[in-house]
Design an enzyme around this catalytic site. Structure first.
Site, mmCIF file in Angstrom:
data_model
loop_
_atom_site.group_PDB
_atom_site.id
_atom_site.type_symbol
_atom_site.label_atom_id
_atom_site.label_comp_id
_atom_site.label_asym_id
_atom_site.label_seq_id
_atom_site.Cartn_x
_atom_site.Cartn_y
_atom_site.Cartn_z
ATOM 1 N N TYR A 118 0.818 -1.179 0.012
ATOM 2 C CA TYR A 118 -0.063 0.187 0.175
ATOM 3 C C TYR A 118 0.895 1.288 -0.122
ATOM 4 O O TYR A 118 0.727 2.104 -0.906
ATOM 5 C CB TYR A 118 -0.828 0.032 1.212
ATOM 6 C CG TYR A 118 -2.048 -1.135 1.121
ATOM 7 C CD1 TYR A 118 -3.221 -0.874 0.803
ATOM 8 C CD2 TYR A 118 -1.751 -2.270 1.995
ATOM 9 C CE1 TYR A 118 -4.172 -1.895 0.617
ATOM 10 C CE2 TYR A 118 -2.721 -3.402 1.784
ATOM 11 C CZ TYR A 118 -3.868 -3.065 1.230
ATOM 12 O OH TYR A 118 -5.043 -4.064 1.225
ATOM 13 N N ASN A 141 -12.594 0.635 -5.419
ATOM 14 C CA ASN A 141 -12.213 0.063 -6.873
ATOM 15 C C ASN A 141 -13.578 -0.497 -7.645
ATOM 16 O O ASN A 141 -14.046 -1.426 -7.082
ATOM 17 C CB ASN A 141 -11.248 -0.961 -6.808
ATOM 18 C CG ASN A 141 -10.817 -1.358 -8.373
ATOM 19 O OD1 ASN A 141 -11.516 -0.990 -9.418
ATOM 20 N ND2 ASN A 141 -9.901 -2.374 -8.322
ATOM 21 N N CYS A 149 -6.835 -5.021 -7.832
ATOM 22 C CA CYS A 149 -6.577 -4.475 -6.426
ATOM 23 C C CYS A 149 -5.949 -5.639 -5.499
ATOM 24 O O CYS A 149 -5.378 -5.565 -4.496
ATOM 25 C CB CYS A 149 -7.721 -3.669 -5.774
ATOM 26 S SG CYS A 149 -9.313 -4.450 -5.992
ATOM 27 N N HIS A 150 -6.267 -6.927 -6.205
ATOM 28 C CA HIS A 150 -5.981 -8.052 -5.195
ATOM 29 C C HIS A 150 -4.249 -8.189 -5.301
ATOM 30 O O HIS A 150 -3.822 -8.867 -4.296
ATOM 31 C CB HIS A 150 -6.322 -9.219 -5.834
ATOM 32 C CG HIS A 150 -6.153 -9.585 -7.236
ATOM 33 N ND1 HIS A 150 -6.668 -9.040 -8.245
ATOM 34 C CD2 HIS A 150 -5.109 -10.316 -7.881
ATOM 35 C CE1 HIS A 150 -6.022 -9.584 -9.425
ATOM 36 N NE2 HIS A 150 -5.343 -10.021 -9.073
ATOM 37 N N GLU A 176 -2.472 -16.424 -9.909
ATOM 38 C CA GLU A 176 -1.397 -15.691 -10.353
ATOM 39 C C GLU A 176 0.087 -16.261 -10.198
ATOM 40 O O GLU A 176 1.135 -15.665 -10.343
ATOM 41 C CB GLU A 176 -1.468 -14.094 -10.121
ATOM 42 C CG GLU A 176 -2.550 -13.658 -11.018
ATOM 43 C CD GLU A 176 -2.779 -12.148 -10.616
ATOM 44 O OE1 GLU A 176 -1.687 -11.390 -10.232
ATOM 45 O OE2 GLU A 176 -3.857 -11.557 -11.308
#
Length: 184
Positions: A118, A141, A149-150, A176
């Protein structure tokens, strides 16, 4: 024109089944405008009500709309593990100011399989020390998954919060390759 002098914008939507549950995808002629997690009836209806109040007009369910064809194809390919990047026109009209600036940086600067803190994201947009504001931007978002945003995590290695729920965040990060796949 509506009573506030704003032109109503055509909004089409559909719900797509994914590994993190049903996602509502909504688009305008300018691009994908909203992605909503857990799009079961009550959540979907609230999201559609918010879209109607923010953009005017009644959103129309149109799973075969040309405005949704490519977003549906790319979301399905992403969850199938064959797509890493989204290449879609995005309608940013649901977010502005600092939040939009942070989300645009996230979308362009944090690739598939990577994470950012962040505080690091705050520094990237010239606001070091604004980590909490970045957290609020992530919570606001309107385009989660597509604007990833993950991929924003705590600097101490914690997973951080997530509007779609921590289980969805873990699944997206596992997809991912950032986290091990959930055991069940």
């Amino acid at each position: 024109m509506d009573s506030h002098g704003q032109a109503e914008r055509q909004v089409v939507w559909t719900v797509v089944g994914t590994d993190v549950g049903p996602l509502l995808l909504a688009a305008t002629p300018d691009g994908l405008v909203n992605v909503v997690f857990h799009a079961t009836d009550a959540v979907r209806d609230r999201a559609l009500g918010r879209l109607a109040s923010r953009l005017g007009g009644d959103p129309v369910e149109a799973p075969r709309s040309p405005l949704l064809a490519e977003p549906i194809r790319q979301v399905e390919a992403y969850f199938a593990g064959v797509r890493r990047d989204f290449d879609l026109p995005l309608d940013w009209s649901l977010i502005s100011g600092f939040n939009r600036q942070v989300l645009r940086e996230l979308a362009s600067g944090v690739p598939y399989g990577a994470v950012v803190g962040y505080g690091d994201l705050a520094a990237r947009v010239g606001r070091p020390g604004a980590a909490q504001a970045v957290g609020l931007a992530m919570g606001a978002n309107p385009l989660p998954v597509v604007v990833p945003c993950h991929r924003v995590v705590e600097s101490d290695g914690g997973i951080g919060g997530f509007g779609g729920g921590l289980e969805a965040k873990r699944r997206l990060l596992a997809l991912e390759g950032v986290l091990p796949q959930p055991l069940f």
